[in-house]
Enzyme design. Structure first.
Site, PDB file in Angstrom:
ATOM      1  CG  ASP A   1      -2.012   0.877   1.315  1.00 31.75           C
ATOM      2  OD1 ASP A   1      -3.588   0.912   0.280  1.00 31.75           O
ATOM      3  OD2 ASP A   1      -2.324   1.970   1.486  1.00 31.75           O
ATOM      4  CB  SER A   2       2.695   2.785  -2.032  1.00 31.60           C
ATOM      5  OG  SER A   2       1.512   2.001  -3.470  1.00 31.60           O
TER       6      SER A   2
HETATM    7  P1  IMP Z   1      -3.098   1.921  -3.913  1.00 30.56           P
HETATM    8  O1  IMP Z   1      -1.693   1.390  -2.342  1.00 30.56           O
HETATM    9  O2  IMP Z   1      -2.962   0.624  -4.141  1.00 30.56           O
HETATM   10  O3  IMP Z   1      -3.580   1.962  -2.595  1.00 30.56           O
HETATM   11  O4  IMP Z   1      -3.008   2.647  -4.772  1.00 30.56           O
HETATM   12  C1  IMP Z   1      -1.604   3.724  -4.611  1.00 30.56           C
HETATM   13  C2  IMP Z   1      -1.694   5.271  -5.264  1.00 30.56           C
HETATM   14  O5  IMP Z   1      -0.472   5.773  -4.765  1.00 30.56           O
HETATM   15  C3  IMP Z   1      -1.289   5.091  -6.720  1.00 30.56           C
HETATM   16  O6  IMP Z   1      -2.744   3.935  -7.629  1.00 30.56           O
HETATM   17  C4  IMP Z   1      -0.624   5.999  -7.252  1.00 30.56           C
HETATM   18  O7  IMP Z   1      -1.368   6.940  -7.033  1.00 30.56           O
HETATM   19  C5  IMP Z   1       0.616   6.687  -5.873  1.00 30.56           C
HETATM   20  N1  IMP Z   1       1.374   5.998  -6.112  1.00 30.56           N
HETATM   21  C6  IMP Z   1       2.225   4.649  -5.319  1.00 30.56           C
HETATM   22  N2  IMP Z   1       3.596   4.620  -5.850  1.00 30.56           N
HETATM   23  C7  IMP Z   1       4.075   5.498  -6.354  1.00 30.56           C
HETATM   24  C8  IMP Z   1       4.795   5.287  -7.535  1.00 30.56           C
HETATM   25  O8  IMP Z   1       5.956   4.686  -7.812  1.00 30.56           O
HETATM   26  N3  IMP Z   1       4.397   6.196  -8.527  1.00 30.56           N
HETATM   27  C9  IMP Z   1       3.344   6.901  -8.733  1.00 30.56           C
HETATM   28  N4  IMP Z   1       2.393   6.835  -7.532  1.00 30.56           N
HETATM   29  C10 IMP Z   1       2.626   5.648  -7.639  1.00 30.56           C
END
Ligand code: IMP
Length: 197
Positions: free
Chosen positions: A69-70
């Site tokens: 999750d990021s």
């Molecule tokens: P989740 O972890 O699925 O909630 O989504 C993480 C969201 O953070 C992604 O859809 C991107 O919008 C953003 N994100 C996370 N890591 C990166 C990266 O390495 N580059 C660009 N956007 C990122």
């Protein structure tokens, strides 16, 4: 060692393969495994959401699963969009539009106050239920316009030095990125047998 990545995000999937395969993992996606299980991401932290994703797919398959999750945390916005980065401006809003919205929110913010970081929390759950967590970040600055064609998500506006993440090669991004650092930290913990059940 086979590991299923609990994501539907193609950009993340590419990075998981790029980073973990050279470390000896056989990386496979939910799509390749034919896994279609709803994941309710209702945590309020990166750690909670990563665990929800990994646990949901592990419980469904009984196999070793890894999730990330990021998000991007912008200081001038009090850390927003953070955990909600994928939902910023609405879940269905494409990333080029999310970027426009973020740049608009920051239009009055001077260069020295445009600091931000990408954060990635990795949660691994082994076939035997062993859990390993790793969280890392990458510091940068939000640019004034999108730059570069590589990467995904917010990469075109995340500046590290004089280049955006989207202007770096995959290997250059992985060397400094939140995900690269967190996946290498996870692999090291796994090799040292540092799991917690
Ligand atoms: P989740 O972890 O699925 O909630 O989504 C993480 C969201 O953070 C992604 O859809 C991107 O919008 C953003 N994100 C996370 N890591 C990166 C990266 O390495 N580059 C660009 N956007 C990122």
């Amino acid at each position: 060692m086979k590991v299923i990545v609990a994501t539907g995000n193609a950009g993340k999937m590419r990075e998981f393969r790029r980073i973990l395969e050279p470390l000896g993992f056989q990386v496979t996606s939910m799509k390749e495994e034919g896994i279609d299980v709803p994941i309710v991401e209702d945590g309020t932290t990166f750690a909670e959401n990563a665990r929800i994703k990994a646990m949901t797919v592990h419980q469904h398959t009984g196999e070793a699963v890894i999730a990330d999750d990021s998000g991007i945390c912008v200081d001038a916005l009090g850390g927003r969009p953070g955990v909600y980065s994928a939902r910023y401006g609405g879940e269905d809003l494409p990333h080029p539009e999310k970027i426009k919205l973020l740049l608009k929110e920051l239009i009055q913010v001077p260069d020295e106050k445009r600091t931000a970081r990408f954060v990635a929390h990795i949660c691994y759950i082994g076939a035997d239920g062993t859990r390993i967590d790793a969280e890392e970040c990458c510091e940068g600055v939000i640019g004034h316009a999108p730059r570069g064609e590589g990467g995904f998500g917010y990469d075109p506006i995340f500046m590290v030095g004089d280049k955006s993440f989207a202007e770096l090669s995959g290997a250059e991004k992985d060397a400094v990125s939140h995900r690269g650092k967190a996946l290498r930290a996870f692999a090291q913990k796994l090799s040292q047998g540092c799991g917690n059940q």
